[in-house]
Design a protein around this motif. Structure first.
Motif, mmCIF file in Angstrom:
data_model
loop_
_atom_site.group_PDB
_atom_site.id
_atom_site.type_symbol
_atom_site.label_atom_id
_atom_site.label_comp_id
_atom_site.label_asym_id
_atom_site.label_seq_id
_atom_site.Cartn_x
_atom_site.Cartn_y
_atom_site.Cartn_z
ATOM 1 N N CYS A 52 48.529 60.475 71.177
ATOM 2 C CA CYS A 52 48.403 61.681 70.338
ATOM 3 C C CYS A 52 46.980 61.791 69.797
ATOM 4 O O CYS A 52 46.382 62.851 69.788
ATOM 5 N N ILE A 77 52.224 75.216 57.664
ATOM 6 C CA ILE A 77 53.507 75.223 58.352
ATOM 7 C C ILE A 77 54.621 75.194 57.288
ATOM 8 O O ILE A 77 54.435 74.590 56.227
ATOM 9 N N LYS A 82 58.307 70.499 58.766
ATOM 10 C CA LYS A 82 57.731 69.151 58.768
ATOM 11 C C LYS A 82 58.678 68.128 58.155
ATOM 12 O O LYS A 82 58.331 66.954 58.030
ATOM 13 N N LYS A 84 61.816 65.563 57.897
ATOM 14 C CA LYS A 84 62.333 64.573 58.857
ATOM 15 C C LYS A 84 63.576 65.102 59.558
ATOM 16 O O LYS A 84 63.786 64.842 60.742
ATOM 17 N N ARG A 87 62.386 67.351 62.370
ATOM 18 C CA ARG A 87 61.658 66.594 63.406
ATOM 19 C C ARG A 87 62.604 65.713 64.218
ATOM 20 O O ARG A 87 62.555 65.713 65.438
ATOM 21 N N LYS A 168 48.957 76.442 61.928
ATOM 22 C CA LYS A 168 47.671 75.830 62.289
ATOM 23 C C LYS A 168 47.624 75.537 63.788
ATOM 24 O O LYS A 168 48.665 75.408 64.430
ATOM 25 N N ARG A 170 47.248 73.003 65.776
ATOM 26 C CA ARG A 170 48.045 71.929 66.366
ATOM 27 C C ARG A 170 49.392 71.735 65.666
ATOM 28 O O ARG A 170 49.887 70.613 65.553
ATOM 29 N N SER A 171 50.005 72.844 65.221
ATOM 30 C CA SER A 171 51.307 72.755 64.544
ATOM 31 C C SER A 171 52.347 72.073 65.432
ATOM 32 O O SER A 171 53.277 71.438 64.935
ATOM 33 N N CYS A 173 52.082 69.478 67.072
ATOM 34 C CA CYS A 173 52.043 68.028 66.843
ATOM 35 C C CYS A 173 53.030 67.592 65.754
ATOM 36 O O CYS A 173 53.484 66.457 65.749
ATOM 37 N N VAL A 174 53.317 68.497 64.820
ATOM 38 C CA VAL A 174 54.202 68.139 63.714
ATOM 39 C C VAL A 174 55.618 67.874 64.224
ATOM 40 O O VAL A 174 56.283 66.942 63.763
ATOM 41 N N VAL B 14 52.393 62.743 60.210
ATOM 42 C CA VAL B 14 52.970 62.579 61.549
ATOM 43 C C VAL B 14 52.065 61.730 62.459
ATOM 44 O O VAL B 14 52.376 61.524 63.625
ATOM 45 N N PRO B 54 47.713 69.626 60.620
ATOM 46 C CA PRO B 54 48.723 70.627 60.975
ATOM 47 C C PRO B 54 49.935 70.609 60.055
ATOM 48 O O PRO B 54 50.651 71.606 59.926
#
Lengths: 198, 65
Positions: A52, A77, A82, A84, A87, A168, A170-171, A173-174, B14, B54
Motif C-alpha cells: 500500500c 470521507i 472509515k 471498522k 471496512r 479525497k 485516495r479514499s 485506500c480507506v 488505515v 484519505p
C-alpha cells in the motif's frame, strides 16, 4: 525538499495498462492476481504494508487523477465509511463475492456451466464483453476466471473512482479490502508491540 | 515555545502511507503496517499529511515541546 521519484512511483502505468488490456484480451485479467498475492506475501513475510505504502499502482493512479489533475472535491470521507464496521463488512462482502466468482469458475471448469462472456459491474450489471475473448488454449474455465477477476478489478476501480471524485483522491485506500486485510495480518503479527504503543 | 505538530489517530489510521509520501521532512513511517507514526522531532507542522490523509485522521495540535 522534494522526494526523488523511485521506480515504483511509476507503477500506476501498470494499473492503467492492465485496465486497458482487459478491453482487448480478457485473458490479461490473470495478471491482476499479482495485485492480490504480492500484498499478502509482503504482509505475511515482512509484517508491513509496503505494498500500500509504495507499490500500489491503483492508489498512485487515484493520486494522479484526483490530486495532480484535480478530479476530486478533496472533502473528508464520511465517518461511517472509515468505521471498522464498514471496512470489515466490505472486506467480508468483497471476499464472499470473490468466492462466488471462484465457484462459478469451477462450474465452468467442471463443464456444468457454459462460459459467460460478460463482465459484471458492481456485482449486478452484466456488461457484454465478448469482443475481448478470442478463445483459450485450455479449458473455458480459464477464460471464466479472467472475466470474473476483471469484473472484480473493474468494480473496485469504479468504486474507487467515485469516492476519489466525491472525497479525497485516495479514499479507496480507506476501505480497500486488500488494505484492510493486510492491515489485519500486520496487526496479528505485531499484536504485542502495537498494544505497547497505546 | 508552543509548536504545531501533526498527530495521528492511531485507532482510525488505515496505514495506507499517503501521509508518508507527502511529508517534506520524511518524519512519517508505517513501521509495522498498523498505523502511521510521526516523529515529533522532525515534524514541522506543515499540515501536508493532514490534507492528504484519505481518512482525515491526522490533526495538527499545539504542543509545548
Amino acid at each position: 525538499m522534494k522526494q526523488k521519484k523511485k521506480w515504483y512511483d511509476y507503477l500506476w502505468i501498470f494499473s492503467l495498462t492492465y485496465l486497458i488490456l482487459g478491453f482487448f484480451n480478457i485473458l490479461f485479467a490473470w495478471l491482476g492476481l499479482l495485485c492480490f498475492f504480492i500484498p499478502i506475501i509482503i504482509s505475511v513475510v515482512k509484517g508491513s504494508k509496503a505494498y500500500c505504502n509504495k507499490y500500489c499502482g491503483r492508489g498512485q493512479l487515484f493520486s494522479l487523477i484526483g490530486g495532480k489533475f484535480g478530479l476530486s472535491r478533496k472533502k473528508d470521507i464520511p465517518k461511517w465509511m472509515k468505521s471498522k464496521y464498514f471496512r470489515y463488512g466490505f472486506l467480508i462482502f468483497f471476499f464472499a463475492m470473490f468466492f462466488l466468482m471462484l465457484w462459478n469458475t469451477y462450474l465452468v471448469f467442471a463443464g456444468t456451466k457454459e462460459l459467460n462472456q460478460t463482465v459484471k459491474l458492481l456485482w449486478t450489471f452484466k456488461l457484454p464483453w465478448h469482443w475481448a475473448y478470442h478463445g483459450t488454449l485450455f479449458s473455458p474455465g480459464v477464460a471464466q476466471f479472467a472475466f470474473g477477476f476483471y469484473s472484480v478489478m473493474l468494480t473496485s476501480t469504479v468504486l474507487g473512482f467515485v469516492t476519489m471524485i466525491l472525497f479525497k483522491p485516495r479514499s479507496w485506500c480507506v476501505y480497500c479490502p486488500m488494505g484492510t486485510m493486510t492491515q489485519l495480518i500486520c496487526k496479528a503479527k505485531n499484536v504485542t508491540s502495537s498494544q505497547k504503543e497505546k | 515555545m508552543p509548536k504545531i505538530k501533526a498527530t495521528v489517530s492511531i485507532r482510525e489510521c488505515v496505514a495506507c502511507g499517503c501521509c508518508m509520501k507527502v511529508c517534506p521532512k520524511n518524519a512519517i513511517t508505517i513501521p509495522k503496517g498498523v498505523f502511521a507514526k510521526i516523529n515529533p522531532k522532525l515534524c514541522v507542522g506543515c499540515g501536508k499529511c493532514a490534507k492528504e490523509c484519505p481518512a482525515s485522521v491526522i490533526t495538527l495540535e499545539v504542543t509545548e515541546k
